[in-house]
Design a protein around this motif. Structure first.
Motif, PDB file in Angstrom:
ATOM      1  N   ARG A 194       1.020  -1.138   0.332  1.00  0.00           N
ATOM      2  CA  ARG A 194      -0.013  -0.143   0.330  1.00  0.00           C
ATOM      3  C   ARG A 194       0.608   1.042   0.033  1.00  0.00           C
ATOM      4  NH1 ARG A 194      -5.447   0.114   1.422  1.00  0.00           N
ATOM      5  NH2 ARG A 194      -5.180  -1.703   2.000  1.00  0.00           N
ATOM      6  N   MET A 195       0.588   1.745  -0.600  1.00  0.00           N
ATOM      7  CA  MET A 195       1.345   3.065  -1.449  1.00  0.00           C
ATOM      8  C   MET A 195       0.286   4.306  -0.688  1.00  0.00           C
ATOM      9  SD  MET A 195       4.315   1.829  -1.731  1.00  0.00           S
ATOM     10  CE  MET A 195       5.328   2.872  -3.165  1.00  0.00           C
ATOM     11  N   HIS A 196       0.542   4.762   0.334  1.00  0.00           N
ATOM     12  CA  HIS A 196      -0.368   6.106   0.641  1.00  0.00           C
ATOM     13  C   HIS A 196      -0.144   7.254  -0.296  1.00  0.00           C
ATOM     14  CE1 HIS A 196      -3.841   7.920   2.771  1.00  0.00           C
ATOM     15  NE2 HIS A 196      -3.078   9.070   2.728  1.00  0.00           N
ATOM     16  N   VAL A 197      -0.838   8.283  -0.760  1.00  0.00           N
ATOM     17  CA  VAL A 197       0.205   9.372  -1.247  1.00  0.00           C
ATOM     18  C   VAL A 197      -0.113  10.559  -0.956  1.00  0.00           C
ATOM     19  CG1 VAL A 197       1.079  10.223  -4.014  1.00  0.00           C
ATOM     20  CG2 VAL A 197       1.768   7.795  -3.312  1.00  0.00           C
ATOM     21  N   ASN A 198      -0.625  11.259  -0.834  1.00  0.00           N
ATOM     22  CA  ASN A 198      -1.763  12.297  -0.955  1.00  0.00           C
ATOM     23  C   ASN A 198      -2.838  11.986  -0.197  1.00  0.00           C
ATOM     24  OD1 ASN A 198      -0.222  14.318  -2.037  1.00  0.00           O
ATOM     25  ND2 ASN A 198      -0.597  13.667  -3.863  1.00  0.00           N
ATOM     26  N   ASP A 199      -3.766  11.694  -0.196  1.00  0.00           N
ATOM     27  CA  ASP A 199      -5.026  11.596   0.030  1.00  0.00           C
ATOM     28  C   ASP A 199      -5.464  10.289  -0.611  1.00  0.00           C
ATOM     29  OD1 ASP A 199      -6.219  12.628  -2.477  1.00  0.00           O
ATOM     30  OD2 ASP A 199      -7.483  13.704  -1.636  1.00  0.00           O
ATOM     31  N   VAL A 200      -4.654   9.459  -1.417  1.00  0.00           N
ATOM     32  CA  VAL A 200      -5.060   8.159  -2.225  1.00  0.00           C
ATOM     33  C   VAL A 200      -4.313   7.105  -2.097  1.00  0.00           C
ATOM     34  CG1 VAL A 200      -5.086   7.313  -4.505  1.00  0.00           C
ATOM     35  CG2 VAL A 200      -5.557   9.826  -4.030  1.00  0.00           C
ATOM     36  N   ASP A 201      -5.289   5.786  -1.614  1.00  0.00           N
ATOM     37  CA  ASP A 201      -3.956   4.633  -1.269  1.00  0.00           C
ATOM     38  C   ASP A 201      -3.761   4.067  -3.075  1.00  0.00           C
ATOM     39  OD1 ASP A 201      -3.755   4.934   1.746  1.00  0.00           O
ATOM     40  OD2 ASP A 201      -5.786   3.862   1.101  1.00  0.00           O
ATOM     41  N   LEU A 202      -2.493   4.019  -3.353  1.00  0.00           N
ATOM     42  CA  LEU A 202      -2.605   2.778  -4.120  1.00  0.00           C
ATOM     43  C   LEU A 202      -1.779   1.795  -4.079  1.00  0.00           C
ATOM     44  CD1 LEU A 202      -0.095   6.007  -6.463  1.00  0.00           C
ATOM     45  CD2 LEU A 202      -2.962   5.329  -6.514  1.00  0.00           C
ATOM     46  N   HIS A 203      -1.859   0.800  -4.922  1.00  0.00           N
ATOM     47  CA  HIS A 203      -1.833  -0.503  -4.557  1.00  0.00           C
ATOM     48  C   HIS A 203      -0.496  -1.003  -5.418  1.00  0.00           C
ATOM     49  CE1 HIS A 203      -4.935   0.121  -2.503  1.00  0.00           C
ATOM     50  NE2 HIS A 203      -4.770  -1.335  -1.365  1.00  0.00           N
ATOM     51  N   LEU A 204       0.639  -1.185  -5.169  1.00  0.00           N
ATOM     52  CA  LEU A 204       2.146  -1.712  -5.700  1.00  0.00           C
ATOM     53  C   LEU A 204       1.861  -3.366  -5.798  1.00  0.00           C
ATOM     54  CD1 LEU A 204       4.532  -0.983  -7.678  1.00  0.00           C
ATOM     55  CD2 LEU A 204       5.799  -0.848  -5.709  1.00  0.00           C
ATOM     56  N   ARG A 205       1.570  -4.072  -6.517  1.00  0.00           N
ATOM     57  CA  ARG A 205       2.188  -5.355  -7.282  1.00  0.00           C
ATOM     58  C   ARG A 205       3.917  -5.624  -7.286  1.00  0.00           C
ATOM     59  NH1 ARG A 205      -2.633  -8.812  -6.854  1.00  0.00           N
ATOM     60  NH2 ARG A 205      -4.194  -6.921  -6.779  1.00  0.00           N
ATOM     61  N   PRO A 206       4.071  -6.484  -7.429  1.00  0.00           N
ATOM     62  CA  PRO A 206       6.134  -7.191  -7.605  1.00  0.00           C
ATOM     63  C   PRO A 206       6.490  -6.485  -8.676  1.00  0.00           C
ATOM     64  CG  PRO A 206       4.763  -8.653  -6.099  1.00  0.00           C
ATOM     65  CD  PRO A 206       3.915  -8.294  -6.682  1.00  0.00           C
ATOM     66  N   GLN A 207       5.510  -6.497  -9.876  1.00  0.00           N
ATOM     67  CA  GLN A 207       5.966  -6.542 -11.000  1.00  0.00           C
ATOM     68  C   GLN A 207       5.600  -4.905 -11.541  1.00  0.00           C
ATOM     69  OE1 GLN A 207       5.383 -10.256 -13.174  1.00  0.00           O
ATOM     70  NE2 GLN A 207       7.273 -10.090 -14.120  1.00  0.00           N
ATOM     71  N   GLY A 208       4.817  -3.911 -10.812  1.00  0.00           N
ATOM     72  CA  GLY A 208       4.253  -3.016 -11.051  1.00  0.00           C
ATOM     73  C   GLY A 208       5.242  -1.805 -10.687  1.00  0.00           C
ATOM     74  N   PHE A 209       4.769  -0.880 -12.062  1.00  0.00           N
ATOM     75  CA  PHE A 209       5.616   0.599 -11.305  1.00  0.00           C
ATOM     76  C   PHE A 209       5.290   1.435 -10.919  1.00  0.00           C
ATOM     77  CE2 PHE A 209       6.299   4.816 -13.410  1.00  0.00           C
ATOM     78  CZ  PHE A 209       8.099   4.863 -13.072  1.00  0.00           C
ATOM     79  N   PHE A 210       6.119   2.189 -10.062  1.00  0.00           N
ATOM     80  CA  PHE A 210       6.020   3.281  -8.737  1.00  0.00           C
ATOM     81  C   PHE A 210       7.364   4.213  -9.294  1.00  0.00           C
ATOM     82  CE2 PHE A 210       5.571   5.661  -5.099  1.00  0.00           C
ATOM     83  CZ  PHE A 210       3.442   5.881  -5.534  1.00  0.00           C
ATOM     84  N   GLN A 211       6.817   5.397  -8.932  1.00  0.00           N
ATOM     85  CA  GLN A 211       8.035   6.757  -9.698  1.00  0.00           C
ATOM     86  C   GLN A 211       8.705   6.421  -7.692  1.00  0.00           C
ATOM     87  OE1 GLN A 211       8.795   8.681 -11.593  1.00  0.00           O
ATOM     88  NE2 GLN A 211       6.990   9.389 -12.549  1.00  0.00           N
ATOM     89  N   THR A 212      10.119   6.608  -7.994  1.00  0.00           N
ATOM     90  CA  THR A 212      11.281   5.748  -7.301  1.00  0.00           C
ATOM     91  C   THR A 212      10.880   6.590  -6.523  1.00  0.00           C
ATOM     92  OG1 THR A 212      12.655   6.912  -8.187  1.00  0.00           O
ATOM     93  CG2 THR A 212      12.292   4.854  -8.957  1.00  0.00           C
ATOM     94  N   ASN A 213      10.842   8.353  -5.710  1.00  0.00           N
ATOM     95  CA  ASN A 213      10.395   9.544  -5.166  1.00  0.00           C
ATOM     96  C   ASN A 213       9.073  10.103  -5.060  1.00  0.00           C
ATOM     97  OD1 ASN A 213      10.908  12.053  -3.901  1.00  0.00           O
ATOM     98  ND2 ASN A 213      12.910  12.557  -5.631  1.00  0.00           N
ATOM     99  N   THR A 214       8.830   9.460  -3.862  1.00  0.00           N
ATOM    100  CA  THR A 214       7.059   9.811  -3.328  1.00  0.00           C
ATOM    101  C   THR A 214       7.193  10.830  -3.101  1.00  0.00           C
ATOM    102  OG1 THR A 214       7.770   7.320  -2.127  1.00  0.00           O
ATOM    103  CG2 THR A 214       6.393   8.628  -1.358  1.00  0.00           C
ATOM    104  N   ALA A 215       8.356  11.657  -2.237  1.00  0.00           N
ATOM    105  CA  ALA A 215       7.441  12.966  -2.349  1.00  0.00           C
ATOM    106  C   ALA A 215       7.131  13.812  -3.353  1.00  0.00           C
ATOM    107  CB  ALA A 215       8.660  13.979  -1.288  1.00  0.00           C
ATOM    108  N   VAL A 216       8.127  13.671  -4.216  1.00  0.00           N
ATOM    109  CA  VAL A 216       8.079  14.693  -5.358  1.00  0.00           C
ATOM    110  C   VAL A 216       6.499  14.006  -6.594  1.00  0.00           C
ATOM    111  CG1 VAL A 216       8.595  14.777  -7.718  1.00  0.00           C
ATOM    112  CG2 VAL A 216      10.535  15.358  -5.612  1.00  0.00           C
TER     113      VAL A 216
END
Length: 374
Positions: A194-216
């Motif tokens: 679970r990747m909580h960003v701002n007011d949104v809960d995103l979900h990252l699976r093992p082969q999913g992509f997510f930006q490496t800099n959460t704050a930015v």
């Protein structure tokens, strides 16, 4: 930022290391402005930055050395392992995970892969940390032979790393310079971080992509949402949507949002986020972004594109140019391909742009551009 690895010549991955961060940021901003200088009237907002160190939420470590003394880091020109467990790009609590994983390599008898001899099993360790401190650990192996041993010792690892939420094995049997293979073996009950960003809960699976800099990334999504709300569309497409960062941030009453992404895992994760947030107006489909747009019967009011470094390409740019889409948000990690794509869409005029520095100490960047039809 000071880096002892860089000073000693052991790692030169951060090509801008040693330059004052303000100088780095100014140079990136200037370069992006130069590449888009042909667009008269484009208003640039001040660049967005975060910490210059300790900002990465993912460690992608090449495993080398021996079972008794593994190295986690990179390979030198001779193919020998360079241990980078103290890399300052990672937060201290993420750095602290790496020695524990090195000990696990020894305990589970995971033979590091020898590139020159093409022998061994463990090629990479990929560790992702959520904003809440939970961890995903992936073991990239040549074969599934060590999986039994990893399963056997996993309870002890979870005891040492209470934050470990998701663990998996990725199989990469081929001898080639890529990070991971196609097959994933889940080792835990939880399948997503679970990747909580701002007011949104995103979900990252093992082969999913997510930006490496959460704050930015959070700042990028906030700006994207603000520009979408300014345009006030009733219908939005988020092409190359990944786990749904832009789409979920842009959800609003009486607004239909559709996200398109080739990765089935990312689409499943995005659907889970939408369901948990009860966003009935947001849906996600697996497929090629260009094929979806070209084959659609009607265009939306606004399109968001967030393509890989190569850009959206001539076909999608041509479709956008000939369509009646009124607004486009283009999020780019490569201002050169961005400039090429914008040149192919002269009817869509860039109005506002902003640099988001996801990658301090390197020349890489993210740029968000708002376009509207002339």
């Amino acid at each position: 930022m000071h880096c002892s690895y860089f000073d000693a010549g052991r790692c030169r991955s951060c090509t801008l290391m040693g330059q004052p961060y303000a100088v780095q940021l100014t140079a990136k901003d200037r370069r992006c402005r130069e590449l888009l200088a042909d667009h008269d009237g484009l208003r640039w907002l001040p660049p967005v930055s975060g910490p210059e160190s300790g900002f990465r939420n993912k460690a992608k470590m090449v495993v080398a050395g021996t079972v008794e003394q593994p190295t986690l880091g990179i390979l030198d020109e001779a193919g020998a392992g360079v241990d980078l467990r103290g890399c300052g790009l990672y937060p201290l609590d993420l750095q602290a995970v790496l020695p524990v994983l090195a000990s696990f390599v020894t305990r589970a008898g995971l033979t590091p892969y020898d590139v020159s001899r093409r022998r061994g099993e463990l090629k990479h360790l990929i560790v992702t940390q959520s904003p809440d401190g939970e961890l995903m650990v992936r073991f990239v192996l040549r074969t599934d032979e060590p999986v039994v041993r990893i399963r056997k010792h996993l309870p002890a690892l979870r005891h040492e790393l209470p934050a470990l939420a998701v663990a998996s094995v990725n199989l990469l049997p081929e001898h080639k310079a890529v990070l991971e293979g196609d097959r994933e073996i889940l080792l835990t009950e939880a399948s997503a971080l679970r990747m909580h960003v701002n007011d949104v809960d995103l979900h990252l699976r093992p082969q999913g992509f997510f930006q490496t800099n959460t704050a930015v990334a959070a700042a990028l999504y906030r700006q994207g949402r603000a520009w979408v709300d300014d345009a006030g569309p009733r219908s939005v497409w988020d092409l190359y949507c990944g786990v749904g960062g832009f789409a979920l941030h842009c959800a609003a009453p009486d607004r239909d949002v559709v996200g398109i992404e080739t990765s089935e895992q990312a689409v499943e994760a995005a659907r889970l986020s939408a369901a948990e947030a009860r966003l009935d107006g947001v849906s996600f489909r697996a497929g090629d972004a260009t094929a979806f747009a070209v084959g659609a019967g009607a265009a939306p009011d606004l399109v968001i594109v967030n393509p890989p470094r190569r850009g959206i390409g001539a076909e999608l740019a041509g479709w956008l140019e000939s369509s009646d889409v009124a607004h486009v948000l283009y999020s780019s990690c490569n201002a050169e391909s961005l400039a090429r794509d914008l040149a192919a869409m002269p009817s869509l005029v860039p109005r506002r742009a902003q640099l988001f520095d996801m990658f301090p100490q390197t020349a890489h960047h993210e740029v968000l551009v708002q376009l509207e039809r002339a």
